[in-house]
Enzyme design. Structure first.
Site, PDB file in Angstrom:
ATOM      1  N   GLU A   1      -3.932  -0.287  -5.149  1.00 29.73           N
ATOM      2  CA  GLU A   1      -4.320   0.296  -6.444  1.00 29.73           C
ATOM      3  C   GLU A   1      -5.400   1.369  -6.310  1.00 29.73           C
ATOM      4  O   GLU A   1      -6.403   1.366  -7.029  1.00 29.73           O
ATOM      5  CB  GLU A   1      -4.785  -0.796  -7.414  1.00 29.73           C
ATOM      6  CG  GLU A   1      -3.654  -1.654  -7.916  1.00 29.73           C
ATOM      7  CD  GLU A   1      -4.066  -2.582  -9.060  1.00 29.73           C
ATOM      8  OE1 GLU A   1      -5.255  -2.589  -9.440  1.00 29.73           O
ATOM      9  OE2 GLU A   1      -3.193  -3.293  -9.572  1.00 29.73           O
TER      10      GLU A   1
ATOM     11  N   GLU B   1       2.174  -7.410  -7.347  1.00 25.86           N
ATOM     12  CA  GLU B   1       1.439  -8.120  -8.394  1.00 25.86           C
ATOM     13  C   GLU B   1       2.219  -8.049  -9.695  1.00 25.86           C
ATOM     14  O   GLU B   1       2.740  -6.997 -10.055  1.00 25.86           O
ATOM     15  CB  GLU B   1       0.048  -7.510  -8.646  1.00 25.86           C
ATOM     16  CG  GLU B   1      -0.960  -7.698  -7.540  1.00 25.86           C
ATOM     17  CD  GLU B   1      -2.321  -7.103  -7.894  1.00 25.86           C
ATOM     18  OE1 GLU B   1      -2.626  -6.971  -9.103  1.00 25.86           O
ATOM     19  OE2 GLU B   1      -3.074  -6.765  -6.964  1.00 25.86           O
TER      20      GLU B   1
END
Length: 480
Positions: free
Chosen positions: A172, A380
């Site tokens: 991320e 995720e």
């Protein structure tokens, strides 16, 4: 292209049914066994930066309880567990002398996973850059970090490459750098759009260099970055809203994904940023290095879609993020002249104002597969919620079960659309520290008995979603 085929192609036998975590959010042991400081060890101590001053000093003490946690994973029937390595646990000063105790912890963790039939998925970087490098040269704002990060990665390749097949390079980067350099909510806590793009470029180079080195040291492994993908939608079919959606997709998604997966920046976004004197500094050899970083798969962290409308030149800029769980407290954000966010009237939201959009996951997977022709791993996906521990250690998290079921159904649809999907990791296995939201925002399949101010006994308690995911994995496995 029908909404549902008469006979769906199901998940392959080798599909990686997993769950995930990150070092700072679960390990604790912030100064144990020679570990150095990370930027988060320092940042969370600044008053007002986190919910009720929460931090990861103890977190859920996974460092000392990993065998207990892995036993629960084995009971659930997990096929994979994604975890991150704490860089300052390996190199307390970011480089130089290796902390052998840190290496040994992860070696033991990997062996414990393998002995329970669980595939380790190792994330090299999940935001916890060594504080020493921040102080020495500004961490991701200096090209020196390319060499230091690569050296750290090679150390892990040499130590674990014989046992770990799947690796995630940077996690991320888009979300972490956005909050580090635009909202000041992550380290280094500044608001400077030019520095944002410069640091991102250096991180792209470090990512590519680490992947290039991976090919030499782990030739039989697979590696890719993990991207927080929130597909853009237009609010209406008005051409100016569609243009705003195109702008948002280019600036908030393609900017990262094109560099990761194609080794080059998207044309329209780069042209725009050049006109604003915001484009990163590109030196000789940079573009050639980016080409060496094409991944084996794309990691996708999917939580929501984001809807956009036109934003005039004097319009909305950065608004306030909902970090309290008070539904509706989040504000619109945007870039004047490009786009601004709007609530999507067609989907529900979480207490933190995140759109709940399972079909959006199918859309995300199709967009990525079509654009990049690479395998995809969902690294995720999960629901943060206010879970309540009831009498007799019961946690009825029916909303989480519904969330996971609906998103997994869309994964199956995406496979039938032709997407090469190789794994799905629930975020998260246990409850953990949600960076800015404390411990009240619970994501886990396993409840951990603690809150922001009281560590309590850190007891692990199986939620109803634990049993649901266990039974789901068992039923899928039995069908092969």
């Amino acid at each position: 292209m029908a909404a549902a085929s008469k006979r769906l192609k199901s998940f392959p036998a080798e599909f990686l049914w997993g769950a995930a975590s990150a070092a700072y959010q679960v390990e604790g042991a912030w100064n144990a066994d020679g570990k150095g400081l990370s930027v988060w060890d320092v940042f969370t101590k600044i008053p007002g930066k986190t919910f009720q001053g929460s931090n990861g000093d103890v977190a859920v003490d996974h460092y000392h309880r990993y065998k207990e946690d892995i036993a629960l994973m084995a009971e659930m029937g997990l096929k994979a567990y994604r975890f991150s390595v704490s860089w300052p646990r390996i190199f307390p000063r970011g480089r130089g002398e290796i902390n052998q105790a840190g290496l040994q912890f992860y070696s033991n963790l990997i062996d414990e996973l393998l002995s329970n039939g669980i595939e380790p998925i190792l994330t090299l970087y999940h935001w916890d850059v060594p504080q020493a490098l921040m102080e020495e040269y500004g961490a991701w704002e200096s090209r020196q970090i390319i060499e230091d990060f690569t050296n750290y990665c090679i150390t892990l390749y040499k130590s674990f490459g014989d046992r770990v097949r799947y690796w995630v390079s940077l996690n991320e980067q888009n979300y972490n750098f956005h909050h580090g350099f635009l909202t000041a909510m992550h380290p280094p806590g500044v608001k400077d759009r030019k520095r944002f793009y410069e640091a991102n470029h250096i991180a792209f180079l470090a990512n590519a260099n680490a992947i290039d080195a991976f090919r030499q040291h782990v030739p039989n492994g697979k590696i890719g970055p993990s991207f927080a993908y929130s597909p853009a939608y237009p609010l209406t079919s008005s051409p100016i809203d569609v243009l705003a959606f195109e702008n948002a997709e280019a600036v908030t998604n393609d900017w990262w994904l094109d560099v990761y997966c194609r080794g080059r920046y998207p044309q329209s976004a780069f042209r725009y940023l050049s006109g604003q004197d915001l484009a990163p500094t590109i030196r000789d050899g940079d573009l050639e290095l980016l080409q060496k970083g094409i991944p084996d798969f794309v990691g996708v962290n999917y939580y929501q879609t984001i809807t956009y409308e036109a934003n005039p030149p004097d319009g909305v800029s950065e608004g306030t993020l909902n970090t309290t769980g008070q539904k509706g407290s989040g504000q619109e954000t945007g870039i004047p002249g490009l786009y601004r966010t709007k609530r999507n009237p067609h989907v529900e939201t979480t207490n933190w104002d995140w759109a709940i959009d399972p079909v959006g996951l199918r859309i995300a997977l199709r967009r990525l597969a079509s654009r990049y022709q690479l395998p995809i791993m969902i690294t995720e996906n999960g629901l943060g919620d206010f879970d309540v521990l009831e009498a007799n250690d019961i946690v009825n998290d029916a909303a989480r079960i519904a969330y996971l079921r609906s998103h997994i159904e869309q994964c199956e649809q995406a496979i039938n659309d032709g997407v090469d999907l190789i794994g799905y990791c629930v975020w998260s296995f246990t409850d953990l520290l949600s960076w800015l939201n404390g411990y009240q925002k619970r994501y886990g399949l396993v409840y951990v008995n603690r809150d922001e101010v009281d560590q309590r006994d850190l007891k692990r308690i199986r939620k109803q979603s634990f049993y649901w995911y266990r039974d789901f994995i068992k039923s899928i496995t039995a069908s092969h």
